[in-house]
Design a protein around this motif. Structure first.
Motif, PDB file in Angstrom:
ATOM      1  N   HIS A  52       0.593  -1.274  -0.142  1.00  0.00           N
ATOM      2  CA  HIS A  52      -0.034   0.189   0.013  1.00  0.00           C
ATOM      3  C   HIS A  52       0.816   1.258   0.007  1.00  0.00           C
ATOM      4  O   HIS A  52       0.468   2.301  -0.432  1.00  0.00           O
ATOM      5  CB  HIS A  52      -0.908   0.073   1.256  1.00  0.00           C
ATOM      6  N   ARG A  53       2.008   1.039   0.424  1.00  0.00           N
ATOM      7  CA  ARG A  53       2.780   2.434   0.631  1.00  0.00           C
ATOM      8  C   ARG A  53       3.337   2.876  -0.739  1.00  0.00           C
ATOM      9  O   ARG A  53       3.477   4.039  -1.014  1.00  0.00           O
ATOM     10  CB  ARG A  53       4.051   2.093   1.134  1.00  0.00           C
ATOM     11  N   THR A  54       3.239   1.758  -1.754  1.00  0.00           N
ATOM     12  CA  THR A  54       3.683   2.001  -2.948  1.00  0.00           C
ATOM     13  C   THR A  54       2.855   3.061  -4.052  1.00  0.00           C
ATOM     14  O   THR A  54       3.014   3.301  -4.893  1.00  0.00           O
ATOM     15  CB  THR A  54       4.157   1.021  -3.701  1.00  0.00           C
ATOM     16  N   LEU A  55       1.610   3.282  -3.482  1.00  0.00           N
ATOM     17  CA  LEU A  55       0.743   3.923  -4.040  1.00  0.00           C
ATOM     18  C   LEU A  55       1.112   5.804  -4.085  1.00  0.00           C
ATOM     19  O   LEU A  55       0.592   6.508  -4.770  1.00  0.00           O
ATOM     20  CB  LEU A  55      -0.795   3.846  -3.496  1.00  0.00           C
ATOM     21  N   PHE A  56       2.008   5.891  -3.169  1.00  0.00           N
ATOM     22  CA  PHE A  56       2.018   7.298  -2.975  1.00  0.00           C
ATOM     23  C   PHE A  56       3.653   7.516  -3.552  1.00  0.00           C
ATOM     24  O   PHE A  56       4.499   6.971  -3.818  1.00  0.00           O
ATOM     25  CB  PHE A  56       2.159   7.684  -1.602  1.00  0.00           C
ATOM     26  N   ASP A  57       3.484   9.092  -3.503  1.00  0.00           N
ATOM     27  CA  ASP A  57       4.969   9.535  -3.907  1.00  0.00           C
ATOM     28  C   ASP A  57       5.738   9.868  -2.672  1.00  0.00           C
ATOM     29  O   ASP A  57       5.477  11.011  -1.921  1.00  0.00           O
ATOM     30  CB  ASP A  57       4.829  10.947  -4.697  1.00  0.00           C
ATOM     31  N   PRO A  58       6.892   9.127  -2.006  1.00  0.00           N
ATOM     32  CA  PRO A  58       7.316   9.521  -0.743  1.00  0.00           C
ATOM     33  C   PRO A  58       8.267  10.802  -0.747  1.00  0.00           C
ATOM     34  O   PRO A  58       8.654  11.305   0.237  1.00  0.00           O
ATOM     35  CB  PRO A  58       8.396   8.464  -0.602  1.00  0.00           C
ATOM     36  N   ALA A  59       8.534  11.441  -1.864  1.00  0.00           N
ATOM     37  CA  ALA A  59       9.312  12.701  -1.716  1.00  0.00           C
ATOM     38  C   ALA A  59       8.007  13.890  -1.677  1.00  0.00           C
ATOM     39  O   ALA A  59       8.613  15.141  -1.565  1.00  0.00           O
ATOM     40  CB  ALA A  59       9.931  13.046  -3.277  1.00  0.00           C
ATOM     41  N   ARG A  60       7.005  13.710  -1.894  1.00  0.00           N
ATOM     42  CA  ARG A  60       5.894  14.794  -1.835  1.00  0.00           C
ATOM     43  C   ARG A  60       5.010  14.447  -0.563  1.00  0.00           C
ATOM     44  O   ARG A  60       4.558  15.404  -0.221  1.00  0.00           O
ATOM     45  CB  ARG A  60       5.086  14.769  -2.885  1.00  0.00           C
ATOM     46  N   ASP A  61       4.720  13.199  -0.362  1.00  0.00           N
ATOM     47  CA  ASP A  61       3.599  12.860   0.495  1.00  0.00           C
ATOM     48  C   ASP A  61       3.945  12.558   1.979  1.00  0.00           C
ATOM     49  O   ASP A  61       4.878  11.780   2.179  1.00  0.00           O
ATOM     50  CB  ASP A  61       2.572  11.762  -0.216  1.00  0.00           C
ATOM     51  N   HIS A  62       3.131  12.786   2.858  1.00  0.00           N
ATOM     52  CA  HIS A  62       3.560  12.151   4.198  1.00  0.00           C
ATOM     53  C   HIS A  62       2.223  11.235   4.518  1.00  0.00           C
ATOM     54  O   HIS A  62       0.996  11.875   4.711  1.00  0.00           O
ATOM     55  CB  HIS A  62       3.237  13.496   5.126  1.00  0.00           C
ATOM     56  N   ILE A  63       2.438   9.976   4.560  1.00  0.00           N
ATOM     57  CA  ILE A  63       1.384   9.117   4.460  1.00  0.00           C
ATOM     58  C   ILE A  63       1.231   8.562   5.861  1.00  0.00           C
ATOM     59  O   ILE A  63       2.215   8.271   6.431  1.00  0.00           O
ATOM     60  CB  ILE A  63       1.875   7.944   3.332  1.00  0.00           C
ATOM     61  N   PHE A  64       0.061   8.268   6.169  1.00  0.00           N
ATOM     62  CA  PHE A  64      -0.256   7.739   7.354  1.00  0.00           C
ATOM     63  C   PHE A  64      -1.098   6.314   7.232  1.00  0.00           C
ATOM     64  O   PHE A  64      -2.039   6.571   6.704  1.00  0.00           O
ATOM     65  CB  PHE A  64      -1.317   8.749   8.340  1.00  0.00           C
ATOM     66  N   LEU A  65      -0.268   5.404   7.448  1.00  0.00           N
ATOM     67  CA  LEU A  65      -1.050   3.937   7.248  1.00  0.00           C
ATOM     68  C   LEU A  65      -1.539   3.453   8.592  1.00  0.00           C
ATOM     69  O   LEU A  65      -0.866   3.096   9.414  1.00  0.00           O
ATOM     70  CB  LEU A  65      -0.260   2.997   6.679  1.00  0.00           C
ATOM     71  N   ILE A  66      -2.988   3.306   8.713  1.00  0.00           N
ATOM     72  CA  ILE A  66      -3.602   3.217   9.872  1.00  0.00           C
ATOM     73  C   ILE A  66      -4.106   1.705   9.895  1.00  0.00           C
ATOM     74  O   ILE A  66      -4.956   1.362   9.099  1.00  0.00           O
ATOM     75  CB  ILE A  66      -4.851   4.267   9.996  1.00  0.00           C
TER      76      ILE A  66
END
Length: 313
Positions: A52-66
């Motif tokens: 699921h982490r790979t859906l996002f852009d880690p250089a732009r997004d602050h992702i909270f996986l809950i």
């Protein structure tokens, strides 16, 4: 699975006490202080996965996986006590406040779309956008379709296997018979039904599922799947929603940009539900993936979600 690049590894993870004896696992990935995004897993009960982490852009997004109550690494595991849709919505608010987030983008599929909608309709001022997959609105009609009516039409041999394992007296209400067993605390009662339920749902979720029989006995090496138990709890309680609630309250989504990614041949969450939601929510764009079913891993689904997450404001 393959090891993810360093950029997709969590830079922090914690357990947050949300009351009622529940501790919620939250991991943070990407750019601290970047565009805040909450990922809501499906099930209910499945927990967040590394993929699921790979859906996002880690250089732009602050992702909270809950991990929601009773799911994944949250504690107590598989607890259905004080575990309702309202509790999960309240938990999201507590997490948002804990991290001092003004607004966040919500991303979720299947049950994750249900929870995202329930949260956004209650707290629209806290939502910057929604990217949803495989819309499920938590109605009895959808459950009947997913587990009974749809399989009867498209996978009759699988439905017959699911039903005919039951004693003859219970075959007229197979869904209720399985739910009753899954809600029974005795492992001798619930273990095999859980394995069969999990295999049945998985086969229905895949566009090219391999033919085969549902488990007929318990394999000592098999890991007990978590989702059947939490799903049965929510099904038994109509997902703790009023009839038609999420579609009725879609008016509260006005002004929130949305993108719906829907597999054309999704047997569990069919396109008519996504179409009904999009019709009630003018700020949403509905995108069909023509060769996909329910699974996020079906070709084209994750790519469409990544594009939507990247483009939505």
């Amino acid at each position: 699975m393959k090891t993810l690049p360093e950029a997709f590894r969590p830079f922090d993870a914690r357990m947050l006490h949300v009351g009622d004896g529940h501790w919620i696992y939250v991991e943070e990935v990407g750019l601290r202080g970047g565009r805040p995004i909450a990922f809501l897993h499906g099930g209910p009960g499945s927990g967040s996965q590394h993929l699921h982490r790979t859906l996002f852009d880690p250089a732009r997004d602050h992702i909270f996986l809950i991990d929601q109550r009773g799911a994944g690494r949250s504690h107590p595991y598989l607890s259905c006590d004080a575990n309702t849709t309202a509790h999960l919505v309240s938990d999201l608010e507590a997490i948002r406040e804990h991290f001092d987030i003004a607004k966040w983008l919500l991303v979720g599929g299947s049950w994750g779309s249900t929870l995202a909608l329930a949260y956004a309709e209650k707290h629209p001022e806290r939502v910057s956008g929604l990217v949803l997959r495989a819309i499920f609105l938590g109605t009895a009609e959808e459950v009947e379709w997913a587990f009974l009516e749809g399989p009867k039409i498209f996978r009759p041999e699988l439905y017959a296997d699911f039903r005919d394992w039951l004693p003859a007296a219970e075959r007229s209400e197979p869904l209720q018979a399985y739910v009753n067993r899954l809600c029974n605390p005795d492992p001798n009662v619930h273990t095999l039904p859980a394995l069969r339920w999990f295999a049945y749902e998985r086969a229905l979720s895949e566009i090219a599922a391999k033919p085969g029989k549902l488990p007929a006995e318990v394999d000592a090496a098999s890991r007990l799947p978590p989702t059947p138990f939490v799903e049965a709890h929510y099904i038994r309680n109509n997902f703790f929603l009023e009839p038609g609630q999420l579609l009725r309250d879609a008016r509260n989504l006005a002004g929130i940009p949305g993108h719906i990614v829907q597999g054309r041949y999704d047997l569990l969450c069919p396109p008519r539900t996504a179409h009904a939601l999009a019709s009630a929510w003018p700020d949403a764009r509905l995108e069909f993936i023509e060769t996909a079913g329910h699974a996020m891993s079906d070709p084209g689904v994750m790519d469409a979600m990544r594009r939507a997450i990247s483009e939505i404001s």
